[in-house]
Design a protein around this motif. Structure first.
Motif, mmCIF file in Angstrom:
data_model
loop_
_atom_site.group_PDB
_atom_site.id
_atom_site.type_symbol
_atom_site.label_atom_id
_atom_site.label_comp_id
_atom_site.label_asym_id
_atom_site.label_seq_id
_atom_site.Cartn_x
_atom_site.Cartn_y
_atom_site.Cartn_z
ATOM 1 N N ILE A 15 0.863 -1.181 0.000
ATOM 2 C CA ILE A 15 0.000 0.000 0.000
ATOM 3 C C ILE A 15 0.899 1.230 0.000
ATOM 4 N N LYS A 16 0.691 2.100 -0.955
ATOM 5 C CA LYS A 16 1.498 3.312 -1.032
ATOM 6 C C LYS A 16 1.029 4.317 0.011
ATOM 7 N N THR A 17 1.989 5.009 0.614
ATOM 8 C CA THR A 17 1.670 6.004 1.635
ATOM 9 C C THR A 17 2.500 7.253 1.391
ATOM 10 N N LEU A 18 1.930 8.397 1.638
ATOM 11 C CA LEU A 18 2.627 9.663 1.440
ATOM 12 C C LEU A 18 3.534 10.006 2.611
ATOM 13 N N ASN A 19 3.247 9.423 3.790
ATOM 14 C CA ASN A 19 4.031 9.701 4.992
ATOM 15 C C ASN A 19 4.148 8.407 5.789
ATOM 16 N N ASP A 43 15.461 4.834 -2.324
ATOM 17 C CA ASP A 43 14.923 6.141 -1.965
ATOM 18 C C ASP A 43 13.697 6.056 -1.065
ATOM 19 N N SER A 44 12.900 5.021 -1.222
ATOM 20 C CA SER A 44 11.660 4.889 -0.456
ATOM 21 C C SER A 44 11.862 3.979 0.749
ATOM 22 N N GLU A 45 11.234 4.355 1.853
ATOM 23 C CA GLU A 45 11.268 3.505 3.037
ATOM 24 C C GLU A 45 10.078 2.550 2.995
ATOM 25 N N LEU A 46 10.277 1.347 3.531
ATOM 26 C CA LEU A 46 9.242 0.323 3.587
ATOM 27 C C LEU A 46 8.990 -0.041 5.044
ATOM 28 N N ALA A 47 7.730 -0.348 5.358
ATOM 29 C CA ALA A 47 7.369 -0.830 6.690
ATOM 30 C C ALA A 47 6.443 -2.023 6.511
ATOM 31 N N PHE A 48 6.750 -3.121 7.192
ATOM 32 C CA PHE A 48 5.934 -4.327 7.126
ATOM 33 C C PHE A 48 5.169 -4.476 8.430
ATOM 34 N N LEU A 49 3.852 -4.657 8.309
ATOM 35 C CA LEU A 49 2.975 -4.750 9.472
ATOM 36 C C LEU A 49 2.088 -5.975 9.331
ATOM 37 N N ARG A 50 1.666 -6.538 10.471
ATOM 38 C CA ARG A 50 0.841 -7.752 10.434
ATOM 39 C C ARG A 50 -0.380 -7.599 11.327
ATOM 40 N N LEU A 51 -1.495 -8.124 10.837
ATOM 41 C CA LEU A 51 -2.726 -8.255 11.603
ATOM 42 C C LEU A 51 -3.230 -9.662 11.338
ATOM 43 N N GLY A 52 -3.262 -10.495 12.375
ATOM 44 C CA GLY A 52 -3.637 -11.891 12.181
ATOM 45 C C GLY A 52 -2.670 -12.531 11.213
ATOM 46 N N LEU A 58 3.841 -1.047 3.731
ATOM 47 C CA LEU A 58 3.648 0.361 3.411
ATOM 48 C C LEU A 58 4.864 0.812 2.620
ATOM 49 N N VAL A 59 4.636 1.424 1.463
ATOM 50 C CA VAL A 59 5.700 1.909 0.591
ATOM 51 C C VAL A 59 5.587 3.419 0.555
ATOM 52 N N GLU A 60 6.587 4.105 1.119
ATOM 53 C CA GLU A 60 6.524 5.566 1.162
ATOM 54 C C GLU A 60 6.802 6.147 -0.214
ATOM 55 N N ILE A 61 5.936 7.060 -0.635
ATOM 56 C CA ILE A 61 6.074 7.758 -1.902
ATOM 57 C C ILE A 61 6.657 9.133 -1.595
ATOM 58 N N LYS A 62 7.779 9.447 -2.190
ATOM 59 C CA LYS A 62 8.446 10.730 -1.964
ATOM 60 C C LYS A 62 7.780 11.835 -2.771
ATOM 61 N N SER A 117 -3.261 8.280 3.735
ATOM 62 C CA SER A 117 -2.826 8.778 2.427
ATOM 63 C C SER A 117 -3.952 8.743 1.410
ATOM 64 N N GLY A 118 -5.192 8.589 1.893
ATOM 65 C CA GLY A 118 -6.347 8.560 1.013
ATOM 66 C C GLY A 118 -6.689 7.177 0.507
ATOM 67 N N GLU A 119 -5.955 6.136 0.958
ATOM 68 C CA GLU A 119 -6.257 4.781 0.505
ATOM 69 C C GLU A 119 -7.632 4.350 1.004
ATOM 70 N N LYS A 120 -8.330 3.614 0.157
ATOM 71 C CA LYS A 120 -9.681 3.150 0.475
ATOM 72 C C LYS A 120 -9.591 1.849 1.265
ATOM 73 N N LEU A 121 -10.269 1.799 2.403
ATOM 74 C CA LEU A 121 -10.260 0.639 3.287
ATOM 75 C C LEU A 121 -11.690 0.219 3.587
ATOM 76 N N GLU A 122 -11.868 -1.055 3.942
ATOM 77 C CA GLU A 122 -13.210 -1.591 4.165
ATOM 78 C C GLU A 122 -13.240 -2.434 5.432
ATOM 79 N N LEU A 123 -14.342 -2.313 6.170
ATOM 80 C CA LEU A 123 -14.643 -3.237 7.255
ATOM 81 C C LEU A 123 -15.623 -4.251 6.698
ATOM 82 N N PHE A 124 -15.491 -5.521 7.098
ATOM 83 C CA PHE A 124 -16.375 -6.578 6.621
ATOM 84 C C PHE A 124 -16.758 -7.471 7.789
#
Length: 137
Positions: A15-19, A43-52, A58-62, A117-124
């Motif tokens: 998922i691309k992120t601005l910050n 150039d871009s920083e990456l962060a790996f996160l886990r849920l379950g 997260l891929v930071e966009i400069k 960063s404006g990404e669309k997310l959903e609860l289900f």
């Protein structure tokens, strides 16, 4: 078909992120992800996160970079109580795309909102009926 046995599952979702800092805070503090690790291979920083069992990257966009290589339309999270989850999002001042959870049939509900960063997310949520209480069904 040979390729049928090659693909085993999803490793992670990028998922691309601005910050990156804001993205990590949102996914860990609001959505309860665990930060696994960060790295900066270029150039871009990456962060790996886990849920379950799901990992997101997260891929930071400069500044000045574009989303040329695609985007994720949305990422959906399963929840045990969609109304409590929506209340939690409201409490955390998350941008909501609808007022209330929507029934999508067969005991399933969804709700859309935006990440930092404006990404669309959903609860289900899928309501399960215990058929053992209905022996004639």
């Amino acid at each position: 078909m040979e390729g049928k046995n090659i693909f085993n599952g999803v490793e992670h979702i990028g998922i691309k992120t601005l910050n990156i800092e804001e993205g990590i805070r949102f996914y860990t503090e609001v959505l309860d992800f665990e930060l696994l690790y960060r790295k900066k291979p270029g150039d871009s920083e990456l962060a790996f996160l886990r849920l379950g069992g799901t990992v997101i990257e997260l891929v930071e966009i400069k500044e000045g970079q574009r989303f040329e290589d695609g985007w994720v339309n949305h990422l959906a999270f399963t929840v045990s109580d969609i109304n409590k989850a929506v209340a939690w999002l409201k409490q955390n001042q998350v941008t909501l795309l609808q007022e209330e959870p929507k029934s999508i049939g067969d005991g399933r509900y969804n709700f859309f909102f935006r990440g930092p960063s404006g990404e669309k997310l959903e609860l289900f949520q899928e309501l399960k009926i215990a058929f053992e209480h209905f022996p004639d069904v």
